[in-house]
Design a protein around this motif. Structure first.
Motif, PDB file in Angstrom:
ATOM      1  N   TRP A  32       5.163  -1.938   5.036  1.00 33.52           N
ATOM      2  CA  TRP A  32       4.161  -0.762   5.124  1.00 33.52           C
ATOM      3  C   TRP A  32       2.974  -1.168   4.177  1.00 33.52           C
ATOM      4  O   TRP A  32       2.154  -0.604   4.357  1.00 33.52           O
ATOM      5  CB  TRP A  32       4.661   0.535   4.511  1.00 33.52           C
ATOM      6  CG  TRP A  32       5.458   0.627   3.312  1.00 33.52           C
ATOM      7  CD1 TRP A  32       4.921   1.158   2.349  1.00 33.52           C
ATOM      8  CD2 TRP A  32       6.711   0.800   2.994  1.00 33.52           C
ATOM      9  NE1 TRP A  32       5.696   1.242   1.123  1.00 33.52           N
ATOM     10  CE2 TRP A  32       7.021   1.077   1.687  1.00 33.52           C
ATOM     11  CE3 TRP A  32       7.832   0.255   3.573  1.00 33.52           C
ATOM     12  CZ2 TRP A  32       8.086   0.907   0.962  1.00 33.52           C
ATOM     13  CZ3 TRP A  32       9.102   0.428   2.981  1.00 33.52           C
ATOM     14  CH2 TRP A  32       9.112   0.642   1.647  1.00 33.52           C
ATOM     15  N   PHE A  33       3.491  -1.797   3.190  1.00 34.46           N
ATOM     16  CA  PHE A  33       2.207  -2.382   2.285  1.00 34.46           C
ATOM     17  C   PHE A  33       0.968  -2.685   2.960  1.00 34.46           C
ATOM     18  O   PHE A  33      -0.041  -2.637   2.648  1.00 34.46           O
ATOM     19  CB  PHE A  33       2.630  -3.517   1.199  1.00 34.46           C
ATOM     20  CG  PHE A  33       3.623  -2.882   0.110  1.00 34.46           C
ATOM     21  CD1 PHE A  33       3.996  -1.721  -0.153  1.00 34.46           C
ATOM     22  CD2 PHE A  33       4.216  -3.783  -0.574  1.00 34.46           C
ATOM     23  CE1 PHE A  33       4.839  -1.109  -0.870  1.00 34.46           C
ATOM     24  CE2 PHE A  33       5.067  -3.374  -1.687  1.00 34.46           C
ATOM     25  CZ  PHE A  33       5.338  -1.926  -1.904  1.00 34.46           C
ATOM     26  N   LEU A  34       1.079  -3.732   4.170  1.00 34.78           N
ATOM     27  CA  LEU A  34       0.068  -4.238   4.728  1.00 34.78           C
ATOM     28  C   LEU A  34      -0.635  -3.193   5.559  1.00 34.78           C
ATOM     29  O   LEU A  34      -2.031  -3.460   5.828  1.00 34.78           O
ATOM     30  CB  LEU A  34       0.438  -5.215   5.517  1.00 34.78           C
ATOM     31  CG  LEU A  34       0.757  -6.784   5.168  1.00 34.78           C
ATOM     32  CD1 LEU A  34       1.491  -7.589   6.224  1.00 34.78           C
ATOM     33  CD2 LEU A  34      -0.602  -7.106   4.900  1.00 34.78           C
ATOM     34  N   PHE A  92      -6.311 -11.014  -1.126  1.00 38.20           N
ATOM     35  CA  PHE A  92      -4.909 -11.208  -1.481  1.00 38.20           C
ATOM     36  C   PHE A  92      -4.050 -10.980  -0.432  1.00 38.20           C
ATOM     37  O   PHE A  92      -3.201 -11.899   0.035  1.00 38.20           O
ATOM     38  CB  PHE A  92      -4.454 -10.196  -2.616  1.00 38.20           C
ATOM     39  CG  PHE A  92      -5.189 -10.481  -3.830  1.00 38.20           C
ATOM     40  CD1 PHE A  92      -4.621 -11.487  -4.658  1.00 38.20           C
ATOM     41  CD2 PHE A  92      -6.125  -9.848  -4.180  1.00 38.20           C
ATOM     42  CE1 PHE A  92      -5.287 -11.776  -5.893  1.00 38.20           C
ATOM     43  CE2 PHE A  92      -6.771  -9.985  -5.685  1.00 38.20           C
ATOM     44  CZ  PHE A  92      -6.409 -10.988  -6.319  1.00 38.20           C
ATOM     45  N   ASP A  93      -4.308 -10.022   0.478  1.00 37.94           N
ATOM     46  CA  ASP A  93      -3.324  -9.684   1.837  1.00 37.94           C
ATOM     47  C   ASP A  93      -3.845 -10.732   3.099  1.00 37.94           C
ATOM     48  O   ASP A  93      -3.462 -10.319   4.147  1.00 37.94           O
ATOM     49  CB  ASP A  93      -3.135  -8.229   2.259  1.00 37.94           C
ATOM     50  CG  ASP A  93      -4.607  -7.868   2.451  1.00 37.94           C
ATOM     51  OD1 ASP A  93      -5.567  -8.420   2.476  1.00 37.94           O
ATOM     52  OD2 ASP A  93      -4.552  -6.700   3.034  1.00 37.94           O
ATOM     53  N   GLY A  94      -4.956 -11.396   2.793  1.00 34.13           N
ATOM     54  CA  GLY A  94      -5.428 -12.017   3.916  1.00 34.13           C
ATOM     55  C   GLY A  94      -6.610 -11.147   4.801  1.00 34.13           C
ATOM     56  O   GLY A  94      -7.020 -11.784   5.770  1.00 34.13           O
ATOM     57  N   LYS A  95      -6.795 -10.340   4.416  1.00 35.07           N
ATOM     58  CA  LYS A  95      -7.648  -9.019   5.418  1.00 35.07           C
ATOM     59  C   LYS A  95      -8.770  -8.662   4.235  1.00 35.07           C
ATOM     60  O   LYS A  95      -8.695  -7.691   3.684  1.00 35.07           O
ATOM     61  CB  LYS A  95      -6.982  -8.128   5.817  1.00 35.07           C
ATOM     62  CG  LYS A  95      -5.914  -8.425   6.776  1.00 35.07           C
ATOM     63  CD  LYS A  95      -4.980  -7.048   7.395  1.00 35.07           C
ATOM     64  CE  LYS A  95      -4.466  -6.352   6.487  1.00 35.07           C
ATOM     65  NZ  LYS A  95      -3.476  -5.408   7.184  1.00 35.07           N
ATOM     66  N   THR A 111      -5.654  -2.712   0.908  1.00 31.36           N
ATOM     67  CA  THR A 111      -4.317  -2.085   1.128  1.00 31.36           C
ATOM     68  C   THR A 111      -3.326  -2.185  -0.098  1.00 31.36           C
ATOM     69  O   THR A 111      -3.818  -2.776  -1.185  1.00 31.36           O
ATOM     70  CB  THR A 111      -3.494  -2.995   2.095  1.00 31.36           C
ATOM     71  OG1 THR A 111      -3.216  -4.319   1.768  1.00 31.36           O
ATOM     72  CG2 THR A 111      -4.449  -3.119   3.434  1.00 31.36           C
ATOM     73  N   GLU A 112      -2.191  -1.668   0.060  1.00 31.45           N
ATOM     74  CA  GLU A 112      -1.284  -1.627  -1.116  1.00 31.45           C
ATOM     75  C   GLU A 112      -0.607  -3.136  -1.348  1.00 31.45           C
ATOM     76  O   GLU A 112      -0.288  -3.517  -2.371  1.00 31.45           O
ATOM     77  CB  GLU A 112      -0.074  -0.757  -1.082  1.00 31.45           C
ATOM     78  CG  GLU A 112      -0.530   0.889  -0.946  1.00 31.45           C
ATOM     79  CD  GLU A 112       0.800   1.855  -0.871  1.00 31.45           C
ATOM     80  OE1 GLU A 112       1.620   1.350  -0.505  1.00 31.45           O
ATOM     81  OE2 GLU A 112       0.552   2.902  -1.434  1.00 31.45           O
ATOM     82  N   MET A 113      -0.609  -3.843  -0.266  1.00 31.61           N
ATOM     83  CA  MET A 113      -0.493  -5.078  -0.300  1.00 31.61           C
ATOM     84  C   MET A 113      -1.401  -6.169  -1.175  1.00 31.61           C
ATOM     85  O   MET A 113      -0.802  -6.793  -2.019  1.00 31.61           O
ATOM     86  CB  MET A 113      -0.339  -5.897   1.027  1.00 31.61           C
ATOM     87  CG  MET A 113       0.331  -7.591   1.039  1.00 31.61           C
ATOM     88  SD  MET A 113       1.983  -7.629   0.508  1.00 31.61           S
ATOM     89  CE  MET A 113       2.860  -6.995   2.216  1.00 31.61           C
ATOM     90  N   VAL A 147       2.742 -12.114   0.466  1.00 25.87           N
ATOM     91  CA  VAL A 147       2.732 -11.424   1.538  1.00 25.87           C
ATOM     92  C   VAL A 147       3.938 -11.392   2.496  1.00 25.87           C
ATOM     93  O   VAL A 147       4.591 -10.430   2.942  1.00 25.87           O
ATOM     94  CB  VAL A 147       1.599 -11.412   2.440  1.00 25.87           C
ATOM     95  CG1 VAL A 147       1.375 -10.793   3.666  1.00 25.87           C
ATOM     96  CG2 VAL A 147       0.235 -11.483   1.450  1.00 25.87           C
ATOM     97  N   ALA A 148       4.345 -12.942   3.037  1.00 21.30           N
ATOM     98  CA  ALA A 148       5.596 -12.855   3.711  1.00 21.30           C
ATOM     99  C   ALA A 148       6.748 -12.354   3.196  1.00 21.30           C
ATOM    100  O   ALA A 148       7.541 -11.653   3.669  1.00 21.30           O
ATOM    101  CB  ALA A 148       5.521 -14.328   4.184  1.00 21.30           C
ATOM    102  N   HIS A 149       6.840 -12.673   1.691  1.00 23.50           N
ATOM    103  CA  HIS A 149       7.988 -12.216   1.141  1.00 23.50           C
ATOM    104  C   HIS A 149       8.233 -10.805   0.933  1.00 23.50           C
ATOM    105  O   HIS A 149       9.394  -9.917   1.170  1.00 23.50           O
ATOM    106  CB  HIS A 149       8.206 -12.679  -0.466  1.00 23.50           C
ATOM    107  CG  HIS A 149       9.466 -12.386  -1.115  1.00 23.50           C
ATOM    108  ND1 HIS A 149       9.161 -11.721  -2.165  1.00 23.50           N
ATOM    109  CD2 HIS A 149      10.555 -12.671  -0.859  1.00 23.50           C
ATOM    110  CE1 HIS A 149      10.434 -11.486  -2.822  1.00 23.50           C
ATOM    111  NE2 HIS A 149      11.289 -12.193  -1.948  1.00 23.50           N
TER     112      HIS A 149
END
Length: 260
Positions: free
Chosen positions: A143-145, A207-210, A215-217, A123-125
């Motif tokens: 914008w993925f997030l 996967f994105d922590g939410k 999301t796309e992330m 996610v950070a990367h």
């Protein structure tokens, strides 16, 4: 040699026949190996298909042109194997349509990327590569997030993949949108359906922590985390891989009451 070529150019029929002959030889060289495909491609009984969320992530990976800078094929060279892991096998791309082997590495090869880093690292990367790799020249995909993942067309994607040989069932296709959400929402009632249809080993987490947002992330990280993990074939010794099918055939041929 040149004299023969000049003479052929002056005879239309002869030149056409020569072209057909040369093209036939080239075609035979390319087509003949297909008749031995069962002997050249490894067997992987544990091979699983991509989940709808992973398919969505792969589509985003293609959309953003990630394959232009990252390959997904480790060659049989010692330095590549030592850096990236076991060399790639043909069977590992069995369900990849299109294949994403790539031919250029601005960034590292991703064939064994799955499980190498945590979800938070990915996610950070993706949000800003310089936060985790200061010398990276990779663009940010922040914008993925904040971009909701489109899921209403995932059933069509799975149906298209089934048309080219990926063994998706009618149930998988019908539940694709729900399964995409459920894989990224472990506490939702849809999560159970994902493991039911794709196996207990399927990763189900936010996967994105939410966990309450898809999301796309989520899709990108889910896809990156499965790379190289659809089958364990590459991690098995070649002798063991050859012995397994032979042992299975021997067991089938052995009488039910016989002794080994």
């Amino acid at each position: 040699m040149f004299g023969l070529h000049y003479r052929l150019e002056r005879k239309t029929l002869g030149f056409v026949l020569a072209v057909i002959g040369v093209a036939s030889i080239g075609g035979l060289v390319e087509i003949a190996p297909l008749f031995t495909i069962n002997q050249t491609v490894e067997d992987a009984p544990d091979m699983r298909v991509y989940t709808p969320l992973e398919v969505a992530g792969r589509n985003i990976y293609i959309r953003e042109g990630c394959y232009a800078c990252h390959s997904q094929m480790i060659r049989t060279l010692r330095d590549e194997v030592e850096r990236y892991g076991p060399y790639s096998l043909a069977v590992e791309s069995k369900y990849d349509h299109p294949m994403l082997w790539g031919s250029k590495r601005t960034g590292p090869d991703l064939a064994r990327n799955g499980g190498k880093y945590s979800d938070a690292w990915h996610v950070a990367h993706l949000n800003n590569p310089r936060d985790v790799v200061p010398v990276s020249i990779m663009p940010a995909y922040s914008w993925f997030l904040r971009t909701p993942l489109r899921t209403d067309d995932l059933g069509k994607h799975l149906r298209s993949l089934r048309a080219v040989g990926v063994p998706y069932t009618d149930e998988m296709i019908a539940n694709a949108p729900a399964d995409a959400y459920g894989q990224a929402a472990p506490d939702s009632p849809f999560a159970e359906g994902v493991t039911k249809r794709y196996g207990e080993a399927t990763t189900v987490r936010a996967f994105d922590g939410k966990p309450n947002e898809l999301t796309e992330m989520d899709a990108m990280v889910a896809y990156l985390q499965i790379l190289g993990r659809l089958t364990d074939a590459a991690h098995k010794p070649a002798v063991a891989m050859e012995a397994e099918p032979a042992a299975a055939k021997s067991a089938e041929a052995r009488p039910s009451g016989g002794k080994p």
